[in-house]
Design a protein around this motif. Sequence first.
Motif: not given
Length: 343
Positions: A52-53, A57-58, A141-142, A275-277
């Motif tokens: 998600r991050v 999609l936050d 699927w995200f 790595v961001a997230g």
Amino acid sequence: MTSEPNKLVHAGPEDGWHGVVAPASRFAPESGRYHLYIGYFCPFAHRVNLVRVLKGLDSAIDISVVKAYPKGETGWSFPGANGPDDTYEGSTPDKLFGSKYLREVYFRADKDYKGKYSVPLLWDTKEGTAVNNESIEMLRWFQTGFDEILPQGSPQRSLTLYPEHLRAKIDEVAAWVTRDLNLGVYRAGFARDQATYDKNVIPVFAALNQLEQLIRKHGGPYVLGKELTELDVLAYTTVIRFDVVYVQHFKLNLGTIRGNYPVILEWLKNLYWNVAGFRETTNFKHIKENYTKSHSDINPLAITPLGPYPDIDSGVDLNFDAIDPGVVAHPAVLEHQKTLPDV
């Protein structure tokens, strides 16, 4: 893993939910329509929240976070379930319904539901029902389901963790990573007798041995080289918990990441720090206190160890070619490692 938008969503009270967000489907991608229930402690919820991050999609998908403990007979709870003083740092109320317990959300989708009240759970506010509570399905699927609401040309929209030219290798590796590492830690950790523990601890370290070799062969910084893939997500959410919980709590002490696997250690540190997230979705307090304070049969006094310290080392060496791979050389581990596909 499935990504079929027309798959039966929920077969009945004994079944989970298997919906898919996809364009021109029942669950169409819309910003603000979906809500994700997670626990920071859970590696399976972690993998979905991480994607998600990573996908940016936050703001499109908000989250509600259950408390790390206690679980109890009523399942995971939200702050305030036991009164106004019932707080827990990093958790949130149920932002949709103000529920005391996660099970109440499940019963909104199926009043006769008889399965586990697990995280993650994706909720559709438009139809007022659950979409999916299977992390391995959402992981897939995200990556594409919400692309049409992301900015054209953005790196988040173009990000895929399952690139076509690597799919065969991802599928091959994911099979043993999932079986022997992601699920293996639980088979060993929840063993009820010595023989079961002895049998199940071996594949965990065989998988770590193999992962060490795999990252080293491809030269890092990711499992398959220069591209971040599903394998990094699958492995990270277990490995980040390994030294801080699994070594002592699940008796997985044939080795440690920081002491026996120098390649995995640099891979792990790079993801966490660079790595961001990854760092943003990792909460060591929730992780440590969930395991040590929720499993009374394993840790009856619910004491959470202070160590290891620090939770993860800083400083990253990306020169993977210069790192000599480590190994846990227990004979049974090495024998099981021979059964895994070649790196």
